[in-house]
Design a protein around this motif. Sequence first.
Motif, mmCIF file in Angstrom:
data_model
loop_
_atom_site.group_PDB
_atom_site.id
_atom_site.type_symbol
_atom_site.label_atom_id
_atom_site.label_comp_id
_atom_site.label_asym_id
_atom_site.label_seq_id
_atom_site.Cartn_x
_atom_site.Cartn_y
_atom_site.Cartn_z
ATOM 1 N N ALA A 6 -20.977 120.174 -18.869
ATOM 2 C CA ALA A 6 -21.439 119.130 -17.942
ATOM 3 C C ALA A 6 -21.572 119.657 -16.507
ATOM 4 O O ALA A 6 -22.427 119.196 -15.753
ATOM 5 C CB ALA A 6 -20.487 117.942 -17.976
ATOM 6 N N ILE A 7 -20.755 120.623 -16.135
ATOM 7 C CA ILE A 7 -20.823 121.188 -14.786
ATOM 8 C C ILE A 7 -21.718 122.419 -14.761
ATOM 9 O O ILE A 7 -22.555 122.580 -13.866
ATOM 10 C CB ILE A 7 -19.413 121.527 -14.264
ATOM 11 C CG1 ILE A 7 -18.593 120.243 -14.135
ATOM 12 C CG2 ILE A 7 -19.486 122.277 -12.935
ATOM 13 C CD1 ILE A 7 -17.118 120.463 -13.879
ATOM 14 N N SER A 8 -21.570 123.287 -15.740
ATOM 15 C CA SER A 8 -22.298 124.559 -15.765
ATOM 16 C C SER A 8 -23.800 124.378 -15.916
ATOM 17 O O SER A 8 -24.585 125.026 -15.222
ATOM 18 C CB SER A 8 -21.803 125.428 -16.925
ATOM 19 O OG SER A 8 -20.447 125.740 -16.779
ATOM 20 N N PHE A 9 -24.194 123.516 -16.824
ATOM 21 C CA PHE A 9 -25.611 123.388 -17.142
ATOM 22 C C PHE A 9 -26.466 122.968 -15.945
ATOM 23 O O PHE A 9 -27.454 123.624 -15.632
ATOM 24 C CB PHE A 9 -25.807 122.439 -18.330
ATOM 25 C CG PHE A 9 -27.235 122.290 -18.745
ATOM 26 C CD1 PHE A 9 -27.893 123.321 -19.391
ATOM 27 C CD2 PHE A 9 -27.932 121.129 -18.467
ATOM 28 C CE1 PHE A 9 -29.229 123.201 -19.759
ATOM 29 C CE2 PHE A 9 -29.254 120.991 -18.837
ATOM 30 C CZ PHE A 9 -29.905 122.026 -19.485
ATOM 31 N N PRO A 10 -26.117 121.892 -15.228
ATOM 32 C CA PRO A 10 -26.984 121.499 -14.103
ATOM 33 C C PRO A 10 -27.055 122.552 -12.995
ATOM 34 O O PRO A 10 -28.110 122.733 -12.385
ATOM 35 C CB PRO A 10 -26.359 120.206 -13.575
ATOM 36 C CG PRO A 10 -25.356 119.784 -14.559
ATOM 37 C CD PRO A 10 -25.041 120.934 -15.441
ATOM 38 N N VAL A 11 -25.941 123.237 -12.751
ATOM 39 C CA VAL A 11 -25.949 124.258 -11.697
ATOM 40 C C VAL A 11 -26.923 125.380 -12.063
ATOM 41 O O VAL A 11 -27.781 125.757 -11.267
ATOM 42 C CB VAL A 11 -24.526 124.820 -11.458
ATOM 43 C CG1 VAL A 11 -24.564 126.013 -10.513
ATOM 44 C CG2 VAL A 11 -23.604 123.734 -10.914
ATOM 45 N N GLN A 12 -26.816 125.901 -13.272
ATOM 46 C CA GLN A 12 -27.698 126.991 -13.699
ATOM 47 C C GLN A 12 -29.127 126.513 -13.916
ATOM 48 O O GLN A 12 -30.074 127.265 -13.712
ATOM 49 C CB GLN A 12 -27.162 127.653 -14.964
ATOM 50 C CG GLN A 12 -25.875 128.404 -14.780
ATOM 51 C CD GLN A 12 -25.956 129.504 -13.747
ATOM 52 O OE1 GLN A 12 -25.104 129.609 -12.892
ATOM 53 N NE2 GLN A 12 -26.956 130.339 -13.799
ATOM 54 N N LEU A 13 -29.289 125.258 -14.316
ATOM 55 C CA LEU A 13 -30.631 124.716 -14.534
ATOM 56 C C LEU A 13 -31.431 124.703 -13.237
ATOM 57 O O LEU A 13 -32.641 124.938 -13.249
ATOM 58 C CB LEU A 13 -30.559 123.314 -15.145
ATOM 59 C CG LEU A 13 -31.899 122.686 -15.498
ATOM 60 C CD1 LEU A 13 -32.647 123.525 -16.530
ATOM 61 C CD2 LEU A 13 -31.687 121.268 -16.019
ATOM 62 N N ALA A 14 -30.776 124.440 -12.124
ATOM 63 C CA ALA A 14 -31.474 124.454 -10.829
ATOM 64 C C ALA A 14 -32.095 125.832 -10.589
ATOM 65 O O ALA A 14 -33.254 125.943 -10.160
ATOM 66 C CB ALA A 14 -30.512 124.095 -9.700
ATOM 67 N N TYR A 15 -31.346 126.888 -10.885
ATOM 68 C CA TYR A 15 -31.886 128.239 -10.751
ATOM 69 C C TYR A 15 -33.031 128.471 -11.742
ATOM 70 O O TYR A 15 -34.065 129.028 -11.387
ATOM 71 C CB TYR A 15 -30.803 129.292 -11.012
ATOM 72 C CG TYR A 15 -29.830 129.479 -9.894
ATOM 73 C CD1 TYR A 15 -30.212 130.078 -8.701
ATOM 74 C CD2 TYR A 15 -28.509 129.077 -10.032
ATOM 75 C CE1 TYR A 15 -29.300 130.267 -7.675
ATOM 76 C CE2 TYR A 15 -27.594 129.261 -9.015
ATOM 77 C CZ TYR A 15 -28.001 129.862 -7.835
ATOM 78 O OH TYR A 15 -27.097 130.040 -6.827
ATOM 79 N N ALA A 16 -32.820 128.064 -12.984
ATOM 80 C CA ALA A 16 -33.829 128.299 -14.023
ATOM 81 C C ALA A 16 -35.156 127.657 -13.648
ATOM 82 O O ALA A 16 -36.209 128.301 -13.727
ATOM 83 C CB ALA A 16 -33.333 127.758 -15.368
ATOM 84 N N VAL A 17 -35.121 126.403 -13.224
ATOM 85 C CA VAL A 17 -36.356 125.692 -12.878
ATOM 86 C C VAL A 17 -37.058 126.374 -11.706
ATOM 87 O O VAL A 17 -38.285 126.533 -11.715
ATOM 88 C CB VAL A 17 -36.049 124.206 -12.575
ATOM 89 C CG1 VAL A 17 -37.225 123.511 -11.917
ATOM 90 C CG2 VAL A 17 -35.648 123.488 -13.861
ATOM 91 N N ALA A 18 -36.286 126.806 -10.722
ATOM 92 C CA ALA A 18 -36.894 127.480 -9.563
ATOM 93 C C ALA A 18 -37.550 128.798 -9.976
ATOM 94 O O ALA A 18 -38.677 129.099 -9.557
ATOM 95 C CB ALA A 18 -35.841 127.712 -8.485
ATOM 96 N N PHE A 19 -36.890 129.579 -10.828
ATOM 97 C CA PHE A 19 -37.477 130.858 -11.252
ATOM 98 C C PHE A 19 -38.674 130.651 -12.184
ATOM 99 O O PHE A 19 -39.656 131.389 -12.111
ATOM 100 C CB PHE A 19 -36.423 131.746 -11.919
ATOM 101 C CG PHE A 19 -35.582 132.505 -10.934
ATOM 102 C CD1 PHE A 19 -36.118 133.552 -10.194
ATOM 103 C CD2 PHE A 19 -34.252 132.189 -10.749
ATOM 104 C CE1 PHE A 19 -35.351 134.261 -9.287
ATOM 105 C CE2 PHE A 19 -33.465 132.882 -9.839
ATOM 106 C CZ PHE A 19 -34.012 133.923 -9.102
#
Length: 185
Positions: A126-139
């Motif tokens: 629940a914490i890890s996914f949204p944080v890393q998803l922000a990076y993924a979407v930007a890249f």
Amino acid sequence: MQEVLSVVEALPLAGLLAAQVLLPLLGVPVSPLWIATGINAGAGWGGLLSAGALALNQTLGYWLARKWLRRPIESWLRAHGKSAPHIPEAEESLWILLLRVTPGVPLFVQNYLLGLAQVRFDRYLAISFPVQLAYAVAFVSLGHAFKDSNVWRGMLAVSGLAAVAVAVLLVRRHLDRKLRPPVQE
């Protein structure tokens, strides 16, 4: 540049997604794979598919460290005078977020450390996914901008990455203050 774009566009999307799931578990940086997915599938589909790959990667990394690789990793740590991390349950959310927003820590190290620490999986994801998803979407968006040679879309993607970096910096600074012991007078 056009030759590189042509090669990346020709890559099978399923292979890129499998690479996003598996290669980061071996220490391969994931950001070039996200960029390649943006080139290959565009921002919308690329972002959506990368989100699924990210969830699988984080899940596999966690369970590899928590269950299947735990004994070999603990043996290696003991041989080097170290032990697996232990995080009190009351502090799990704080430490998960702190690790996820610490710049320079590879994705696989984050996944393995949190799995070794045996934080609750639901809280971890629940914490890890949204944080890393922000990076993924930007890249992924950056990759899509490369494909279209769209300067404005590229600037928007870079601005998105900068916004994520600033947000991470602010969260990190807040967490550092929260974890710092009070000054005794």
